[in-house]
Write an enzyme that holds these catalytic residues in place. Structure first.
Site, PDB file in Angstrom:
ATOM      1  N   SER A  82      -0.057  10.527  58.095  1.00  0.00           N
ATOM      2  CA  SER A  82       0.131   9.111  58.472  1.00  0.00           C
ATOM      3  C   SER A  82       0.208   8.156  57.291  1.00  0.00           C
ATOM      4  CB  SER A  82      -0.988   8.653  59.402  1.00  0.00           C
ATOM      5  OG  SER A  82      -0.778   9.209  60.669  1.00  0.00           O
ATOM      6  N   LYS A 129       3.420   6.481  56.914  1.00  0.00           N
ATOM      7  CA  LYS A 129       3.754   5.311  57.741  1.00  0.00           C
ATOM      8  C   LYS A 129       3.745   4.009  56.927  1.00  0.00           C
ATOM      9  CE  LYS A 129       1.713   7.625  61.763  1.00  0.00           C
ATOM     10  NZ  LYS A 129       0.528   7.693  62.662  1.00  0.00           N
ATOM     11  N   TYR A 151      10.428  11.876  62.262  1.00  0.00           N
ATOM     12  CA  TYR A 151       9.023  11.442  62.122  1.00  0.00           C
ATOM     13  C   TYR A 151       8.157  12.585  61.577  1.00  0.00           C
ATOM     14  CZ  TYR A 151       4.255  10.438  63.715  1.00  0.00           C
ATOM     15  OH  TYR A 151       2.890  10.290  63.784  1.00  0.00           O
ATOM     16  N   TYR A 196      -6.960   3.332  62.619  1.00  0.00           N
ATOM     17  CA  TYR A 196      -6.974   3.443  64.084  1.00  0.00           C
ATOM     18  C   TYR A 196      -8.204   2.757  64.674  1.00  0.00           C
ATOM     19  CZ  TYR A 196      -4.079   6.966  62.025  1.00  0.00           C
ATOM     20  OH  TYR A 196      -3.194   7.607  61.220  1.00  0.00           O
ATOM     21  N   VAL A 223      -4.172  12.538  58.733  1.00  0.00           N
ATOM     22  CA  VAL A 223      -4.962  13.703  59.175  1.00  0.00           C
ATOM     23  C   VAL A 223      -4.927  14.871  58.192  1.00  0.00           C
ATOM     24  CG1 VAL A 223      -5.051  13.355  61.687  1.00  0.00           C
ATOM     25  CG2 VAL A 223      -3.110  14.556  60.684  1.00  0.00           C
TER      26      VAL A 223
HETATM   27  N1  GLN Z   1       1.827  13.693  62.098  1.00  0.00           N
HETATM   28  C1  GLN Z   1       0.546  13.310  62.639  1.00  0.00           C
HETATM   29  C2  GLN Z   1       0.640  13.093  64.132  1.00  0.00           C
HETATM   30  O1  GLN Z   1       1.598  12.541  64.560  1.00  0.00           O
HETATM   31  C3  GLN Z   1       0.064  12.079  61.944  1.00  0.00           C
HETATM   32  C4  GLN Z   1      -1.269  11.585  62.492  1.00  0.00           C
HETATM   33  C5  GLN Z   1      -2.211  11.106  61.437  1.00  0.00           C
HETATM   34  O2  GLN Z   1      -2.089  11.395  60.259  1.00  0.00           O
HETATM   35  N2  GLN Z   1      -3.244  10.411  61.886  1.00  0.00           N
HETATM   36  O3  GLN Z   1      -0.213  13.445  64.891  1.00  0.00           O
END
Ligand code: GLN
Length: 308
Positions: A64, A67, A192, A244, A262
């Protein structure tokens, strides 16, 4: 003058007893294979001077954290038009939650939850036309921001997430049903998952994020990646939404704009001073690096370098 290297050494020592706390993400099977007890931390100052501790050359899945780059690129292209498709408020929900999206008619709360990042990827796909070209443009942008051509993605992680990405595919389908996705669902999620599977080290990530500590312009190459007011907004969304449903907790303990992934990485910005990257793959209950969060908390406690 703060002795940053000494502070990083102290953080590393203090974290040793708890490096086995938390659990590596396993909902993407390829991520579950990562060595769990690793730790790295890097800081890069405005003049390019950097300090590191732990496995700071080890590349890991940025997930993430990607992003931040896609949001930057999309803001760059669409400016505030982007907010017609994605909001900028904290969600108070887990990163992959479907519930709120149904209530709010397919408009995700912010670009850092999965649904929001999927919409951002969709806007990039509309601009760059196909999966390969869009991914190439995203990667090229990250390479340029990082001043480093040696960045790519991990195909196994990409494919593993594509095979097991039912929840993200559900999010994309739900948004498609609300007409908030312009492209084909499969193309959007493929792109993505691919940018989430990009790998970087803490050394590379702390270098890459420097533009956000300097009003959108890389202080070393002098390239302007985003306007000063857009950089302010990206930092604001990182502070309020970057972790989050634990964004409040991160602001409370660390006090810096930050973004987690993650894969166990976190980036954080000390405006006008430095950018920081940490990596430790064991996660807390909210899907953020357990030791990475602790390391940043110790760092701002020792240096008083929080934004508050
Ligand atoms: N690629 C992961 C997902 O879509 C990214 C989530 C994350 O890093 N929190 O679940």
């Amino acid at each position: 003058m703060i002795n940053y290297q000494q502070i990083l050494d102290e953080i590393f020592q203090e974290l040793q007893p708890t490096l086995t706390n938390g659990k590596v993400a396993d909902y993407i099977p390829a991520l579950a294979k990562v060595l769990p007890d690793q730790f790295a931390m890097s800081i890069t100052l405005m003049d390019g001077t950097s300090h590191h501790i732990g496995c700071s050359d080890t590349k890991f899945s940025i997930q993430s954290i990607s992003k931040v780059f896609t949001f930057t690129k999309a803001l760059n292209i669409y400016s505030k038009e982007l907010y017609r498709k994605v909001g900028r408020e904290p969600s108070g929900n887990p990163f992959n939650s479907l519930v709120q999206l149904e209530y709010e008619h397919g408009i995700p709360r912010n670009p850092f939850i999965n649904a929001g990042a999927i919409v951002v990827t969709d806007t990039l796909l509309s601009h760059y036309k196909n999966v390969d070209n869009t991914y190439d443009k995203i990667l090229g942008f990250i390479q340029e921001i990082s001043d480093n051509q040696d960045i790519t993605y991990d195909r196994d992680v990409w494919f593993s997430e594509y095979k097991h990405g039912h929840r993200n595919i559900a999010l994309a389908n739900l948004m498609k049903s609300f007409n908030n996705l312009d492209n084909n669902v499969d193309d959007v999620v493929k792109t993505y998952f691919k940018h989430c599977a990009i790998t970087m080290s803490t050394k590379e990530l702390s270098r890459a994020m420097l533009f956000l500590a300097n009003h959108g312009t890389d202080p070393i190459t002098n390239k302007e990646f985003i306007t000063s007011s857009q950089a302010k907004r990206i930092n604001a969304v990182m502070l309020t939404c970057g972790h989050y449903d634990a964004s409040g907790d991160f602001a409370f303990h660390v006090g810096l704009p930050g973004k987690s992934g993650v894969g166990g990485g976190i980036v954080a910005i000390v405006p006008k001073l430095m950018s920081i990257a940490v990596f430790s793959p064991r996660l807390n209950n909210w899907g953020n690096s357990y030791s990475g969060t602790k390391a940043l908390e110790i760092f701002t406690n020792k240096t008083s370098l929080s934004i508050f």
